[in-house]
Scaffold this active site. Structure first.
Site, PDB file in Angstrom:
ATOM      1  N   GLY A 111      -7.740   3.912  10.535  1.00  0.00           N
ATOM      2  CA  GLY A 111      -8.342   2.626  10.199  1.00  0.00           C
ATOM      3  C   GLY A 111      -8.443   2.304   8.729  1.00  0.00           C
ATOM      4  O   GLY A 111      -9.101   1.327   8.353  1.00  0.00           O
ATOM      5  N   THR A 112      -7.780   3.078   7.879  1.00  0.00           N
ATOM      6  CA  THR A 112      -7.885   2.823   6.441  1.00  0.00           C
ATOM      7  C   THR A 112      -7.278   1.482   6.049  1.00  0.00           C
ATOM      8  O   THR A 112      -7.808   0.774   5.190  1.00  0.00           O
ATOM      9  CB  THR A 112      -7.217   3.947   5.627  1.00  0.00           C
ATOM     10  N   GLY A 113      -6.164   1.105   6.698  1.00  0.00           N
ATOM     11  CA  GLY A 113      -5.541  -0.181   6.380  1.00  0.00           C
ATOM     12  C   GLY A 113      -6.419  -1.352   6.775  1.00  0.00           C
ATOM     13  O   GLY A 113      -6.594  -2.310   6.002  1.00  0.00           O
ATOM     14  N   CYS A 114      -6.985  -1.277   7.985  1.00  0.00           N
ATOM     15  CA  CYS A 114      -7.906  -2.330   8.442  1.00  0.00           C
ATOM     16  C   CYS A 114      -9.099  -2.431   7.494  1.00  0.00           C
ATOM     17  O   CYS A 114      -9.534  -3.536   7.125  1.00  0.00           O
ATOM     18  CB  CYS A 114      -8.409  -2.021   9.847  1.00  0.00           C
ATOM     19  N   THR A 174      -8.171   9.508   8.398  1.00  0.00           N
ATOM     20  CA  THR A 174      -7.657   8.289   7.759  1.00  0.00           C
ATOM     21  C   THR A 174      -7.402   7.172   8.777  1.00  0.00           C
ATOM     22  O   THR A 174      -6.741   6.191   8.462  1.00  0.00           O
ATOM     23  CB  THR A 174      -6.351   8.585   6.993  1.00  0.00           C
ATOM     24  N   LYS A 180       0.832  -1.202   0.000  1.00  0.00           N
ATOM     25  CA  LYS A 180       0.000   0.000   0.000  1.00  0.00           C
ATOM     26  C   LYS A 180       0.866   1.252   0.000  1.00  0.00           C
ATOM     27  O   LYS A 180       1.831   1.348   0.748  1.00  0.00           O
ATOM     28  CB  LYS A 180      -0.927  -0.014   1.218  1.00  0.00           C
TER      29      LYS A 180
END
Length: 278
Positions: A216-219, A214, A178
């Site tokens: 928690g965007t990865g989760c 932003t 990412k």
């Protein structure tokens, strides 16, 4: 007698975020918004809000193991998403439990929170590489996580490709690197897959959305990939749809104030109906 139907069922193995923006809470919101049924195995409890992580407590590894087995033996999820694992003992418990089954796994190697708090012990990084990478269908590290897992520079595409190959050597089947931490008006994720011709890469680019929300965007992205795969999409389609979902969720929550720091995305901006399998 009516024929029994079912929902697509997915399991999230991750930590709890008391502010609701990341971790298990973000996973469940994403699953619900994308029309799949979510179950959980909680690995750790955090005291956190939009400004940072104030404390964390890792659950006993046996309890994590028991949660996983209890859910899988009864609900039979079709896909599993893994997030925060906290320490090496929990990583080993998760690997031991999942080795009993053959279920596709999306592994998001959560190492440091958005606010900079370490969520995974250093020794657990090596255990993840040795025990969980071979079990995973896809891993979704961001730039700092990839650097931590490989101890390699990622300043160029060649560097990123070398780092991806390093993790492939541990048994990883596909890697979505990412690019959200990089500067510029466009953020690009790179999907690395292995083929007979060597390492292949596909780029997924999206415009940068100006917002501090932003958290928690990865989760959310890894959970969205899991949900779309549970709905029947293949890996590349699921990533493409998940990327669109997270971009729209960020945009929909860009000007919403929750807390005094990095707020969450708007998971429920346009929820799908629960998918029902005949």
């Amino acid at each position: 007698m009516n024929q029994q139907k079912s929902y697509p069922i997915v399991l999230s193995i991750a930590g709890s975020d008391s502010s609701g923006g990341a971790g298990i809470q973000a996973d469940l919101k994403t699953f619900s918004s994308l029309g799949v049924y979510g179950a959980t195995a909680i690995t750790a409890i955090t005291a956190q809000n939009t400004q940072g992580v104030h404390a964390q407590f890792a659950l006993p590894p046996q309890l994590v193991y028991d949660q996983i087995v209890a859910v899988i033996d009864d609900l039979r999820p079709s896909f599993i998403k893994i997030g925060m694992l906290a320490n090496a003992d929990i990583v080993l418990a998760v690997a031991e439990a999942l080795s009993l089954y053959s279920i596709p796994i999306i592994l998001d190697p959560v190492i440091v929170s958005t606010s900079g708090h370490r969520l995974l012990s250093v020794d657990a990084q090596e255990v993840i590489k040795e025990k969980l990478l071979p079990l995973s269908t896809l891993i979704t590290p961001n730039i700092p996580e990839m650097q931590a897992l490989t101890s390699m520079s990622l300043s160029s595409l060649a560097d990123k490709t070398s780092a991806a190959q390093h993790l492939m050597n541990y048994g990883a089947k596909a890697i979505l690197l990412k690019g959200g931490h990089e500067e510029g008006n466009t953020k690009t994720d790179i999907l690395f897959t292995q083929s007979a011709d060597g390492l292949q890469s596909i780029l997924f680019s999206a415009s940068t959305i100006p917002t501090q929300n932003t958290h928690g965007t990865g989760c959310t992205l890894s959970s969205a990939i899991t949900a779309f795969m549970a709905r029947g999409l293949d890996l590349k389609q699921a990533i493409s749809y998940a990327k669109e979902y997270i971009s729209q969720a960020i945009a929909a929550g860009a000007d919403i104030k929750i807390g005094h720091g990095s707020g969450p995305v708007n998971h429920g901006f346009n929820p799908l109906k629960m998918k029902i399998n005949n």
